[in-house]
Design a protein around this motif. Structure first.
Motif, short mmCIF file in Angstrom:
data_model
loop_
_atom_site.label_atom_id
_atom_site.label_comp_id
_atom_site.label_asym_id
_atom_site.label_seq_id
_atom_site.Cartn_x
_atom_site.Cartn_y
_atom_site.Cartn_z
N MET A 126 0.85 -1.20 0.00
CA MET A 126 0.00 0.00 0.00
C MET A 126 0.88 1.25 0.00
O MET A 126 1.94 1.28 0.62
N ARG A 127 0.43 2.27 -0.69
CA ARG A 127 1.15 3.54 -0.74
C ARG A 127 0.42 4.56 0.10
O ARG A 127 -0.81 4.70 0.00
N SER A 128 1.19 5.32 0.89
CA SER A 128 0.58 6.42 1.63
C SER A 128 0.24 7.54 0.66
O SER A 128 0.72 7.57 -0.48
N ILE A 129 -0.56 8.50 1.12
CA ILE A 129 -0.94 9.61 0.25
C ILE A 129 0.27 10.45 -0.11
O ILE A 129 0.37 10.98 -1.22
N GLY A 130 1.24 10.55 0.81
CA GLY A 130 2.46 11.31 0.52
C GLY A 130 3.29 10.64 -0.56
O GLY A 130 3.83 11.29 -1.46
N GLU A 131 3.41 9.29 -0.47
CA GLU A 131 4.15 8.55 -1.49
C GLU A 131 3.45 8.63 -2.84
O GLU A 131 4.10 8.76 -3.88
N MET A 132 2.13 8.56 -2.82
CA MET A 132 1.38 8.66 -4.06
C MET A 132 1.57 10.03 -4.70
O MET A 132 1.73 10.15 -5.92
N ALA A 133 1.56 11.08 -3.87
CA ALA A 133 1.77 12.44 -4.39
C ALA A 133 3.15 12.57 -5.01
O ALA A 133 3.32 13.13 -6.10
N ARG A 134 4.14 12.03 -4.33
CA ARG A 134 5.52 12.14 -4.82
C ARG A 134 5.72 11.41 -6.14
O ARG A 134 6.39 11.91 -7.05
N ASP A 135 5.13 10.22 -6.28
CA ASP A 135 5.40 9.38 -7.44
C ASP A 135 4.45 9.64 -8.61
O ASP A 135 4.74 9.24 -9.74
N SER A 136 3.32 10.31 -8.35
CA SER A 136 2.33 10.48 -9.42
C SER A 136 2.37 11.85 -10.07
O SER A 136 1.91 12.02 -11.20
N GLY A 137 2.89 12.85 -9.35
CA GLY A 137 2.85 14.22 -9.88
C GLY A 137 1.62 14.98 -9.45
O GLY A 137 1.43 16.13 -9.85
N LEU A 138 0.77 14.36 -8.64
CA LEU A 138 -0.39 15.04 -8.06
C LEU A 138 -0.05 15.47 -6.64
O LEU A 138 0.54 14.70 -5.88
N GLY A 139 -0.42 16.68 -6.27
CA GLY A 139 -0.21 17.13 -4.90
C GLY A 139 -1.13 16.41 -3.94
O GLY A 139 -2.14 15.80 -4.32
N VAL A 140 -0.78 16.47 -2.66
CA VAL A 140 -1.60 15.83 -1.63
C VAL A 140 -3.02 16.41 -1.63
O VAL A 140 -4.02 15.69 -1.54
N SER A 141 -3.10 17.75 -1.74
CA SER A 141 -4.43 18.37 -1.74
C SER A 141 -5.23 17.93 -2.98
O SER A 141 -6.45 17.77 -2.91
N ALA A 142 -4.55 17.74 -4.11
CA ALA A 142 -5.25 17.28 -5.31
C ALA A 142 -5.78 15.85 -5.12
O ALA A 142 -6.90 15.53 -5.53
N LEU A 143 -4.98 15.00 -4.49
CA LEU A 143 -5.44 13.64 -4.23
C LEU A 143 -6.65 13.63 -3.32
O LEU A 143 -7.59 12.86 -3.52
N ARG A 144 -6.63 14.50 -2.32
CA ARG A 144 -7.80 14.60 -1.43
C ARG A 144 -9.03 15.08 -2.21
O ARG A 144 -10.15 14.59 -2.02
N PHE A 145 -8.81 16.05 -3.09
CA PHE A 145 -9.92 16.58 -3.89
C PHE A 145 -10.52 15.48 -4.77
O PHE A 145 -11.75 15.31 -4.83
N TYR A 146 -9.67 14.71 -5.45
CA TYR A 146 -10.17 13.69 -6.36
C TYR A 146 -10.79 12.52 -5.60
O TYR A 146 -11.64 11.81 -6.14
N ASP A 147 -10.38 12.30 -4.36
CA ASP A 147 -11.06 11.32 -3.52
C ASP A 147 -12.48 11.80 -3.22
O ASP A 147 -13.46 11.05 -3.41
N ARG A 148 -12.62 13.05 -2.79
CA ARG A 148 -13.95 13.57 -2.46
C ARG A 148 -14.85 13.62 -3.70
O ARG A 148 -16.06 13.50 -3.60
N ALA A 149 -14.23 13.84 -4.87
CA ALA A 149 -15.00 13.89 -6.11
C ALA A 149 -15.33 12.50 -6.65
O ALA A 149 -16.07 12.38 -7.64
N GLY A 150 -14.79 11.45 -6.01
CA GLY A 150 -15.07 10.10 -6.46
C GLY A 150 -14.33 9.69 -7.71
O GLY A 150 -14.68 8.70 -8.36
N VAL A 151 -13.27 10.43 -8.05
CA VAL A 151 -12.51 10.15 -9.27
C VAL A 151 -11.38 9.16 -9.00
O VAL A 151 -11.17 8.21 -9.75
N LEU A 152 -10.64 9.36 -7.94
CA LEU A 152 -9.55 8.46 -7.55
C LEU A 152 -9.70 8.20 -6.05
O LEU A 152 -9.17 8.95 -5.23
N VAL A 153 -10.40 7.15 -5.73
CA VAL A 153 -10.72 6.84 -4.33
C VAL A 153 -9.67 5.91 -3.76
O VAL A 153 -9.33 4.89 -4.40
N PRO A 154 -9.08 6.21 -2.61
CA PRO A 154 -8.06 5.33 -2.03
C PRO A 154 -8.62 3.95 -1.71
O PRO A 154 -9.83 3.79 -1.47
#
Length: 359
Positions: free
Chosen positions: A1-29
């Motif tokens: 499993m990847r933490s949100i920080g690791e996902m942000a670092r490796d994907s090019g999406l910021g942490v806040s962007a990952l949170r946004f896309y989780d709430r939007a139902g686009v990329l749910v952890p």
């Protein structure tokens, strides 16, 4: 499993962007810790996050992003190709329209340049108290731009009007203004941009309490303090009309103890901006006039109206430049600048542009 920080670092999406896309139902952890709320992602979601980062950088609308991600792993790629083609066509049309509008604006600028008169005059001589000029330069220096693409902002504006010298600096994201009284000049308004290195050299001369002499001769500016002098050429640019950038008095004001507030900022909750490179502090002024630092999920019922996000380092710099034990923070709206004012000096203040939150 990847933490949100690791996902942000490796994907090019910021942490806040990952949170946004989780709430939007686009990329749910894949899993969310029920106690801490911390998000975890499966290794296979990294490719999806990288795809999301690409279409996001291309400015694709959220509705289309949903369809691209939903269709990407299928055997029929026709929908994805059509969505990409349609978005590229929109971008090309938008670029064409922008070029037309910019051409019209440049033509208007050419006409205005032929009509405008410069605020510079041939010769100016005046005196100013060294402590006042030193304080003014200290107040604004942090806001001077270092962007080589905007040379007109790479200095400090000296705006002489009547018996006052207004000292101004801005890098687009923050703006600082200070005022000092001058003697010996009663002419028309004069503006010159002093290059930042020259402004620093002038500041280095301002250690005593005696008046210093400021002189302008065409495109040359000089400061004399006793037998020492700092002189050089002004920048050959026009500074933006900073008075149009000044905010109205905010409807939410908070008097903060700078030392306590600084400590709270340095140790309190932060969020990442959309690039993941800057820490943001999210502020809310309560009804009793106190300032609260909002943590993730601690936004209150009317979060969009009450909170303002700001670059934490910029705010710390502004507090230091304020040079007071107490400063006033003024907030108007999440999209309006934050003003940092001195309670005892209306002429010295700074403003910071807010940062848009994605949630």
């Amino acid at each position: 499993m990847r933490s949100i920080g690791e996902m942000a670092r490796d994907s090019g999406l910021g942490v806040s962007a990952l949170r946004f896309y989780d709430r939007a139902g686009v990329l749910v952890p894949a899993w969310v810790d029920p106690v801490s709320g911390y998000r975890w992602y499966e290794p296979g979601q990294l490719e999806e996050a990288r795809l999301l980062a690409r279409v996001r950088r291309a400015g694709m609308p959220l509705a289309d992003i949903r369809l691209v991600l939903a269709s990407w792993s299928g055997t029929d790629t026709d929908l994805v190709r059509k969505l990409l083609t349609a978005h590229l066509r929109r971008l090309e049309l938008g670029l064409s329209d922008a070029r037309n509008e910019f051409s019209a604006l440049r033509a208007l600028l050419d006409q205005r340049e032929n009509l405008m008169t410069s605020l510079r005059v041939a010769t100016v001589r005046l005196t100013i108290a060294a402590p006042q000029l030193a304080a003014a330069l200290d107040t604004v220096r942090f806001a001077a731009s270092t962007d080589p693409e905007l040379p007109m902002l790479g200095g400090v504006l000296f705006d002489i009007e009547g018996a006052n010298l207004h000292v101004v600096a801005t890098d687009r994201y923050r703006l600082a203004v200070a005022t000092a009284a001058v003697d010996g000049y009663d002419g028309s308004r004069v503006q010159v941009i002093v290059p930042t290195p020259l402004a620093d050299a002038m500041r280095a001369l301002l250690h005593g309490g005696d008046p210093v002499r400021l002189s302008l001769d065409g495109d040359r500016v000089a400061l004399e303090a006793g037998d020492r002098q700092a002189a050089g050429r002004c920048l050959d640019h026009d500074f933006p009309d900073y008075r149009r950038l000044l905010p109205q008095t905010g409807d939410r004001r908070a008097l903060v103890e700078v030392a306590d507030f600084r400590k709270a900022l340095e140790t309190g909750p932060v969020r990442s901006d959309e690039t993941g490179t800057h820490d943001l502090s999210v502020l809310r002024v309560e009804k009793d006039g106190t300032v609260t630092l909002c943590a993730e999920g601690d936004d209150g019922a009317n979060r969009d109206q009450d909170r303002v996000a700001v670059n934490r380092r910029f705010l710390l710099d502004a507090l230091a430049a304020g040079a007071r034990d107490r400063l006033v923070l003024e907030l108007t709206a999440p999209t309006a600048p934050i003003a940092i004012r001195r309670p005892d000096d209306e002429g010295g203040f700074s403003i910071l542009m807010p940062v848009r939150l994605e949630d």
